[in-house]
Scaffold this active site. Structure first.
Site, PDB file in Angstrom:
ATOM      1  N   ARG A 145      77.651  22.144  81.204  1.00 29.82           N
ATOM      2  CA  ARG A 145      76.577  22.245  80.216  1.00 29.82           C
ATOM      3  C   ARG A 145      75.949  23.637  80.260  1.00 29.82           C
ATOM      4  O   ARG A 145      75.703  24.248  79.229  1.00 29.82           O
ATOM      5  CB  ARG A 145      75.521  21.169  80.487  1.00 29.82           C
ATOM      6  N   ASP A 174      83.732  19.359  80.455  1.00 31.65           N
ATOM      7  CA  ASP A 174      82.973  18.392  79.663  1.00 31.65           C
ATOM      8  C   ASP A 174      83.106  18.782  78.198  1.00 31.65           C
ATOM      9  O   ASP A 174      83.830  19.721  77.851  1.00 31.65           O
ATOM     10  CB  ASP A 174      81.502  18.344  80.113  1.00 31.65           C
ATOM     11  N   HIS A 245      84.428  12.766  77.268  1.00 29.47           N
ATOM     12  CA  HIS A 245      83.817  14.055  77.642  1.00 29.47           C
ATOM     13  C   HIS A 245      84.866  15.172  77.636  1.00 29.47           C
ATOM     14  O   HIS A 245      84.901  16.010  78.533  1.00 29.47           O
ATOM     15  CB  HIS A 245      83.151  13.953  79.010  1.00 29.47           C
ATOM     16  N   ASP A 326      83.913   8.316  82.598  1.00 31.29           N
ATOM     17  CA  ASP A 326      82.654   7.747  82.129  1.00 31.29           C
ATOM     18  C   ASP A 326      82.483   7.950  80.631  1.00 31.29           C
ATOM     19  O   ASP A 326      83.084   8.840  80.034  1.00 31.29           O
ATOM     20  CB  ASP A 326      81.474   8.380  82.869  1.00 31.29           C
ATOM     21  N   GLU A 327      81.643   7.139  80.052  1.00 33.04           N
ATOM     22  CA  GLU A 327      81.159   7.312  78.683  1.00 33.04           C
ATOM     23  C   GLU A 327      82.281   7.706  77.720  1.00 33.04           C
ATOM     24  O   GLU A 327      82.235   8.740  77.065  1.00 33.04           O
ATOM     25  CB  GLU A 327      80.033   8.350  78.654  1.00 33.04           C
ATOM     26  N   TRP A 393      77.067   5.287  89.324  1.00 35.01           N
ATOM     27  CA  TRP A 393      75.940   6.022  88.731  1.00 35.01           C
ATOM     28  C   TRP A 393      75.047   5.147  87.865  1.00 35.01           C
ATOM     29  O   TRP A 393      73.861   5.427  87.719  1.00 35.01           O
ATOM     30  CB  TRP A 393      76.453   7.212  87.920  1.00 35.01           C
ATOM     31  N   TYR A 418      69.315  11.192  90.358  1.00 32.97           N
ATOM     32  CA  TYR A 418      69.657  12.199  89.358  1.00 32.97           C
ATOM     33  C   TYR A 418      68.543  13.249  89.388  1.00 32.97           C
ATOM     34  O   TYR A 418      67.426  13.001  88.924  1.00 32.97           O
ATOM     35  CB  TYR A 418      69.770  11.571  87.972  1.00 32.97           C
ATOM     36  N   TRP A 468      72.807  17.293  86.549  1.00 33.92           N
ATOM     37  CA  TRP A 468      73.340  17.569  85.210  1.00 33.92           C
ATOM     38  C   TRP A 468      72.459  18.634  84.570  1.00 33.92           C
ATOM     39  O   TRP A 468      71.242  18.548  84.607  1.00 33.92           O
ATOM     40  CB  TRP A 468      73.353  16.289  84.380  1.00 33.92           C
ATOM     41  N   THR A 469      73.074  19.626  83.950  1.00 26.45           N
ATOM     42  CA  THR A 469      72.334  20.855  83.643  1.00 26.45           C
ATOM     43  C   THR A 469      71.998  21.055  82.167  1.00 26.45           C
ATOM     44  O   THR A 469      71.805  22.189  81.730  1.00 26.45           O
ATOM     45  CB  THR A 469      73.123  22.083  84.160  1.00 26.45           C
ATOM     46  N   GLU A 470      71.886  19.980  81.386  1.00 31.83           N
ATOM     47  CA  GLU A 470      71.521  20.162  79.984  1.00 31.83           C
ATOM     48  C   GLU A 470      70.251  20.995  79.824  1.00 31.83           C
ATOM     49  O   GLU A 470      70.171  21.838  78.924  1.00 31.83           O
ATOM     50  CB  GLU A 470      71.325  18.797  79.300  1.00 31.83           C
TER      51      GLU A 470
END
Length: 553
Positions: A145, A174, A245, A326-327, A393, A418, A468-470
């Protein structure tokens, strides 16, 4: 002595006192400890100005040795007026003992140069014996990110080592960026490592930074990172996220996507929803959240990622390789005739089983090469690959389910660990995201649910904190989110603490007073107990221009 993480056993040698370290203090490295000696000279030697010359006689020396009877990562420190001893059950144990030895000298031992050249340093006369609770004590860092340059990654490895953390989970790919050079697929970094702009703040924000963002690590960079970590007894676990992702990879190589859905012309008579259809000309994603664009379940995609993993295995010697999992939205697969044909061909029940088939393929592929697959707990959907381990998670349940089925687990529930989640609910905190999780919340995290039977609890390899670096644009912002909470997490992962409600948080806070001074010496931009410093505060209010900030902040 304000040690963090707290050791199992600590006692003063009577009568309590100190012995000096000075320019005449020698360092003896017995077989297997030579790497620790190099580290001590490069860090403690540099901070104190003491040469720590090699020597094997006299009481004014530090002796490093491997001793029987200690756990592999266990250590013992004895300072009793004779030669000072740092013993470990393995080179890793000696290294963790050296980390504690550094703390015994005081916060100034964490600087890069001595404040007063030639001074003596007081070493307390103590006996310490210690070993970790968990074998997996990790931090996951997302560089997809927001990219962090190699030197910042090396710095974080030093910070992990200072807290006795031994796993660096490296989230390299990602939707928003592909960060590792793969020589046979150059477009992964030529195209996939760069996005045209970046959402400023969380996904609900309407603010944008129009500056292009990107970067990647060459294979030589990766070799340097892995070697640097190994010298600090840290294992680097790489993550290549599949089958979701993956928009950055699909932007670089469109044939990896579900082209029979994404290439459908807009406005045609088909009934494919626009949210599934995506775009035939994908770019690296500039938003946060979960992209609908996922990998196509084709033989070509499998062969492509086998090529990626072949180069990955040459760079990372870790037993575990993380494949994400994931996702992964199933909308494109449901709309794709090719994906539906694949489900029928393989005799699968649905799209969940198709994802399981995808993951199982790489579980087998990695096992044939002596490695083990680990993925996020969604890999449980549709059936867990036989040799796979799980990073739990979405709370504890995925880990509980996996452990009770005999699979190894790393506990990292988002509600607890997180570190991108805000540390305080104050209006002047940096751009907020997620729950409020304070230093005390992290300190009271328990990786093993008490309801888990002993035979299942044995499958909990350990725990890790995830970053997580958003909303973290640079190193300073990462520091603010990670520290001081990583110190609390490190104690949870290392020390044999009582049940969460019985933990002495007041004692931990007292010990943190000294630890803040260590973080200061290391140049960490942590969140102070009283709140953010002026330059750490949220940058202004809407409608008021702030120098250097994106428009409309």
């Amino acid at each position: 002595m304000d040690l963090i993480p707290a050791p199992k056993s600590f006692s003063w040698v009577p009568p309590p006192g100190y012995v000096p370290l000075d320019a005449e203090t020698l360092l003896e490295a017995q077989p297997g400890t030579e790497g620790v000696a190099r580290w001590l000279r490069a860090t403690v030697g540099a901070a104190t100005g003491l040469p720590l010359a090699d020597g094997r006689c006299g009481d004014n020396r530090v002796v490093l040795s491997i001793a029987s009877g200690l756990a592999p990562e266990g250590y013992r420190i004895v300072v009793d007026g004779y030669a000072h001893r740092i013993e470990g059950g393995s080179p890793a144990g000696v290294f963790w003992g050296a980390q504690t030895f550094r703390q015994l000298l005081g916060p100034e031992a964490f600087r890069r140069a001595p404040l007063t050249p030639g001074q003596e340093w007081d070493l307390p006369m103590v006996t310490i014996q210690d070993s970790p609770r968990f074998a997996w004590r990790g931090l996951m860092l997302d560089v997809s990110r927001h990219f962090l340059p190699k030197d910042d990654v090396l710095r974080y490895l030093d910070l992990l080592a200072a807290h006795k953390l031994n796993v660096f989970h490296f989230h390299l790919t990602d939707d928003q960026g592909w960060r590792i050079e793969i020589k046979r697929y150059p477009k992964l970094t030529e195209v996939g490592a760069w996005r045209s702009r970046t959402k400023y703040g969380h996904r609900a924000s309407e603010l944008w930074d129009e500056t292009p963002h990107g970067g990647y690590y060459t294979q030589d960079d990766i070799r340097e990172i892995v070697a640097y970590a190994a010298e600090r007894h840290i294992t680097v676990v790489p993550e290549i996220d599949i089958p979701g992702h993956s928009q950055a990879a699909i932007a670089a190589y469109p044939e990896l996507g579900n082209t029979d859905v994404t290439n459908t012309a807009a406005g045609s008579a088909d009934a494919t929803p626009a949210s599934v259809k995506g775009s035939a000309r994908l770019s690296v994603w500039d938003n946060w959240g979960v992209s609908p664009n996922v990998l196509a379940p084709t033989d070509h995609t499998l062969r492509f990622y086998e090529g990626v993993f072949e180069e990955l295995l040459d760079l990372f010697p870790s037993t575990f390789v993380h494949v994400g999992g994931d996702e992964c939205p199933k909308g494109q697969w449901k709309a794709s005739p090719a994906a539906q044909a694949r489900i029928k061909e393989l005799g699968l029940a649905d799209e969940d089983e198709l994802q399981s088939w995808f993951v199982r393929h790489f579980d087998t592929w990695l096992a044939e090469r002596g490695r083990r697959l680990i993925g996020w707990d969604e890999i449980l959907e549709g059936g867990l690959a036989p040799g796979a381990a799980v990073s739990s998670w979405r709370g504890y349940q995925g880990g509980v389910t996996a452990a009770e089925a005999g699979h190894d687990v790393v506990m990292c529930p988002q509600q607890q660990v997180y570190l991108d989640h805000r540390q305080d609910g104050g209006a002047d905190e940096p751009m907020p995201i997620g729950y409020v999780r304070t230093l005390e919340d992290i300190y009271r995290f328990e990786p093993v649910p008490p309801s888990l039977p002993p035979e299942a609890a044995a499958h909990v390899l350990g725990t890790q904190a995830n970053v997580w670096t958003e909303v973290m644009q640079d190193r300073s912002r990462v520091d603010y989110q990670v520290f001081p909470r990583l110190a609390a997490f490190a104690e949870v992962a290392w020390s044999a603490l009582p049940a969460p409600a019985e933990r002495d948080f007041e004692d931990f806070e007292r010990r943190m007073t000294a630890h803040y001074a260590r973080l200061d010496a290391l140049g960490v931009d942590y969140r102070r107990p009283g709140g953010p410093l002026p330059w750490q505060k949220r940058p202004g209010v809407l409608g008021r221009p702030i120098e250097g900030a994106p428009p409309n902040v």
